[in-house]
Design an enzyme around this catalytic site. Structure first.
Site, PDB file in Angstrom:
ATOM      1  N   HIS A 185      45.388  41.780  34.579  1.00 24.16           N
ATOM      2  CA  HIS A 185      45.004  41.470  35.959  1.00 24.16           C
ATOM      3  C   HIS A 185      45.986  42.042  36.982  1.00 24.16           C
ATOM      4  O   HIS A 185      45.601  42.338  38.112  1.00 24.16           O
ATOM      5  CB  HIS A 185      44.720  39.980  36.130  1.00 24.16           C
ATOM      6  CG  HIS A 185      43.418  39.622  35.495  1.00 24.16           C
ATOM      7  ND1 HIS A 185      43.335  39.052  34.247  1.00 24.16           N
ATOM      8  CD2 HIS A 185      42.144  39.861  35.880  1.00 24.16           C
ATOM      9  CE1 HIS A 185      42.061  38.940  33.922  1.00 24.16           C
ATOM     10  NE2 HIS A 185      41.319  39.408  34.887  1.00 24.16           N
ATOM     11  N   GLU A 428      29.600  41.323  28.158  1.00 23.99           N
ATOM     12  CA  GLU A 428      31.002  41.612  27.819  1.00 23.99           C
ATOM     13  C   GLU A 428      31.348  41.121  26.424  1.00 23.99           C
ATOM     14  O   GLU A 428      32.481  41.210  25.983  1.00 23.99           O
ATOM     15  CB  GLU A 428      31.954  41.037  28.874  1.00 23.99           C
ATOM     16  CG  GLU A 428      31.755  39.584  29.205  1.00 23.99           C
ATOM     17  CD  GLU A 428      32.654  39.106  30.360  1.00 23.99           C
ATOM     18  OE1 GLU A 428      33.629  39.781  30.698  1.00 23.99           O
ATOM     19  OE2 GLU A 428      32.353  38.028  30.906  1.00 23.99           O
ATOM     20  N   ASP A 452      36.449  43.241  28.780  1.00 22.32           N
ATOM     21  CA  ASP A 452      36.318  42.352  27.636  1.00 22.32           C
ATOM     22  C   ASP A 452      35.472  42.983  26.531  1.00 22.32           C
ATOM     23  O   ASP A 452      35.764  42.821  25.357  1.00 22.32           O
ATOM     24  CB  ASP A 452      35.714  41.008  28.069  1.00 22.32           C
ATOM     25  CG  ASP A 452      36.780  40.109  28.684  1.00 22.32           C
ATOM     26  OD1 ASP A 452      37.899  40.063  28.124  1.00 22.32           O
ATOM     27  OD2 ASP A 452      36.524  39.475  29.712  1.00 22.32           O
ATOM     28  N   CYS A 499      30.934  46.434  35.831  1.00 25.90           N
ATOM     29  CA  CYS A 499      32.004  46.003  36.739  1.00 25.90           C
ATOM     30  C   CYS A 499      33.371  45.976  36.074  1.00 25.90           C
ATOM     31  O   CYS A 499      34.353  45.590  36.703  1.00 25.90           O
ATOM     32  CB  CYS A 499      31.676  44.653  37.347  1.00 25.90           C
ATOM     33  SG  CYS A 499      31.440  43.369  36.113  1.00 25.90           S
TER      34      CYS A 499
HETATM   35  C1  PEP Z   1      35.403  42.544  32.337  1.00 18.98           C
HETATM   36  O1  PEP Z   1      35.672  41.844  31.364  1.00 18.98           O
HETATM   37  O2  PEP Z   1      35.168  43.760  32.252  1.00 18.98           O
HETATM   38  C2  PEP Z   1      35.362  41.968  33.695  1.00 18.98           C
HETATM   39  C3  PEP Z   1      34.913  42.649  34.726  1.00 18.98           C
HETATM   40  O3  PEP Z   1      35.845  40.701  33.862  1.00 18.98           O
HETATM   41  P1  PEP Z   1      37.402  40.323  33.892  1.00 18.98           P
HETATM   42  O4  PEP Z   1      38.191  41.597  33.977  1.00 18.98           O
HETATM   43  O5  PEP Z   1      37.592  39.456  35.085  1.00 18.98           O
HETATM   44  O6  PEP Z   1      37.558  39.602  32.598  1.00 18.98           O
HETATM   45 MG    MG Z   2      35.646  39.684  31.530  1.00 21.05          MG
END
Ligand code: PEP
Ligand code: MG
Length: 568
Positions: A185, A428, A452, A499
């Site tokens: 993150h 995911e 994920d 995304c």
């Molecule tokens: C993902 O897993 O690609 C996603 C967009 O969600 P996060 O990165 O918040 O887990």
């Molecule tokens: Mg995710």
């Protein structure tokens, strides 16, 4: 030259600011009662003054409820009982630091053993305050990101989302971390802030010190400590060229994203808070493809955000999107995203455990507040709701039914709710990608969460730089899962977006276009570079390229195909 993982683009050249917590070494014996009492008193006064100053500085950027944490710290530092206990120990012969540590550890232990989340949170306050107090007693300096008042490159073991949030873009030129992967993150937030960053740069902490000169190339993932004059000149030129290129992209600002043979896709943005809408608008995104609402929950320090707080946040985002679609993801907490006021039972594998939709379907009380807030806000724009971590059709149906029931409940209360809300899901978990054609009978849309999806497909922790080589978005196995998902959506006339970080990866764009992806969601700073790529490609040719990519054996082979069509 050190090598790390490139997360974004851009080059930073500047002095090192090392984010390193000082090491506390306790003195077993003191310098006499009077002296130790005086040391303690001075340190306590300085601690209170420090917290007041941090609060004052932070008030420029943080909301009042976020500032409450500093009041809790001040209350703790001014607690007479805490003070008395430490002074009594000093009077019995302890050093000021030993007495502070002993009393604080005892109180931390006491609060941590209590059931109530409120008291557990007090334990964290004591830890924080006593650490500051001990540093002041021992004359050690605690780094404070909000106090930076000159241009620097932050070098740290790790950056937490709250560290990244404290960065002042005016002075932070970029950052380098020892650990972390491309989809950690911290990396995602660096891209969102438009900052050059290199993560997983093993050895950086021991290779530089505060004040050293540093070059950081976020595109190549390289870092040079104390460069030569020649290297400095070379990188200054590269930085110039990068900035010129960025400037040139402005002509694409409010243009549609159409290929040379007339196929249009949507380029939308990922956001974590209503504040991010400034960047969404400034970069000409065609809507919001992922609103990570968990940041709203993570920013709150003492309780879940209320229905009213959530309603206000969602309303702002929907209004500022001016009728463009806003995909809001329901609470995705758990894994690496914890809340200070909610205790997760320990699990061996939190990423595979009680999180996201699993938690929401189990704790309908928590879920209900968010769904009500979302539905109430729906009349202010074009809302789409998306559930994270869906593994089975039963889970999706249960979540969707819950939204529809809540909608009826609100209508019965006389509250207006839009009738045009799309309800979709993130793909995911590999199980849902494989069964996408069936899921598409129930979900209005998919958004592929590749961060994920790749982590679970490759069984490789996205936070670990040791297995970062397995983050292979262009591996044919991942491309086949992506194809299954897109084809599944299209078989039922649904649209499919992406995304995860792959959605804004320039190397992935040609193949994703060829596979038929409808919507690409990414950090706002990636929109214009991606639009430049899409508008230079031919959809038919990319379909051929994708067909070849699916038959490749390795990611390197796919990369070679892609490089043949990308000029840069
Ligand atoms: C993902 O897993 O690609 C996603 C967009 O969600 P996060 O990165 O918040 O887990
Ligand atoms: Mg995710």
């Amino acid at each position: 030259m050190l090598k790390g993982i490139a997360t974004s683009s851009g080059i930073a050249i500047g002095k090192v600011y090392k984010l390193e917590q000082p090491e506390i070494v306790i003195n077993e014996t003191g310098k006499g009662v009077e002296t130790e009492l005086e040391i303690f008193d001075n340190a306590m006064n300085k601690t209170i003054a420090d917290i007041e100053q941090i609060k004052e500085r932070a008030s420029a950027t943080l909301a009042p409820e976020e500032l409450a944490i500093f009041d809790a710290h001040l209350m703790m530092a001014q607690d007479p009982e805490y003070r008395d206990q430490i002074e009594n120990m000093i009077k019995e012969g302890s050093s000021a630091d030993k007495a502070t540590k002993t009393v604080s550890d005892m109180m931390v232990g006491m609060f941590e053993s209590m059931e109530d989340a409120y008291f557990k949170e007090r334990a964290a306050d004591i830890k924080d305050v006593s650490f500051r107090l001990l540093c002041n007693i021992l004359g050690l300096t605690i780094p404070d990101l909000t106090a930076i008042d000159e241009e620097v490159i932050i070098v740290a073991e790790e950056m937490t989302p709250s560290d990244t949030a404290q960065l002042n873009k005016k002075y932070a030129l970029g950052f380098v971390t020892e650990i972390g992967g491309k989809t950690s993150h911290a990396a995602i937030m660096a891209v969102a802030l438009g900052l050059p960053a290199v993560v997983g740069c093993t050895g950086i902490m021991s290779s530089c010190k505060h004040g050293d000169m540093l070059i950081l190339d976020a595109k190549e993932g390289t870092v040079i400590v104390n460069p030569t004059e020649e290297e400095l000149n070379d990188y200054r030129q590269r930085r110039e060229a990068f900035l010129k290129e960025k400037e040139a992209l402005q002509v694409l600002l409010n243009k549609p994203s159409i290929t040379t043979d007339g196929h249009q896709v949507e380029l939308v943005a990922n956001i974590g808070s209503p504040k991010d809408m400034d960047n969404v608008i400034a970069n000409g995104a065609e809507g919001v493809g992922l609103y990570r609402t968990e940041f709203l929950y993570m920013e709150s320090t003492d309780d879940f955000p209320s229905e009213e707080d959530q309603f206000n946040a969602y309303k702002v985002v929907l209004e500022r999107a001016e009728g463009k679609r806003v995909v809001v993801r329901t609470l995705d907490i758990g894994g690496d995203k914890k809340l200070p006021y909610f205790e997760f039972d320990p699990e061996m594998n939190p990423f595979l455990g009680y999180r996201a939709i699993r938690l929401c379907l189990d704790r309908k009380d928590i879920f209900k507040t968010q769904v009500r807030a979302l539905l109430r806000a729906s009349v202010y724009g074009k809302l789409a709701i998306m559930f994270p971590m869906i593994a089975t059709i039963d889970e999706f149906k249960a979540a969707k039914d819950f939204v529809l029931e809540t909608k009826e409940e609100l209508k019965a209360e006389g509250v207006s709710v839009s009738d045009e809300i799309e309800i979709g899901m993130m793909v995911e978990i590999p199980a849902s990608a494989v069964l996408a054609d069936e899921f598409a009978k129930y979900a209005d849309f998919f958004s592929i969460g590749t961060n994920d999806l790749i982590q679970y497909s490759m069984a490789a922790d996205r936070m670990s730089e040791k297995v970062a080589y397995l983050y292979q978005p262009l591996n044919p196995s991942i491309l086949r899962l992506v194809k299954m998902t897109i084809d599944g959506a299209h078989s039922q006339g649904r649209w499919c977006g992406m995304c995860g970080e792959m959605g804004g990866d320039p190397k992935a764009a040609p193949v994703l276009l060829g596979l038929g992806l409808d919507e690409f969601s990414m950090s706002a700073s990636r929109i214009l570079p991606t639009r430049k790529i899409i508008t230079s490609l031919n959809k038919k040719e990319m379909e051929d390229l994708a067909g070849k990519a699916l038959k490749c054996h390795t990611e390197a082979e796919v990369m070679e195909l892609v490089n043949s069509v990308l000029k840069d």
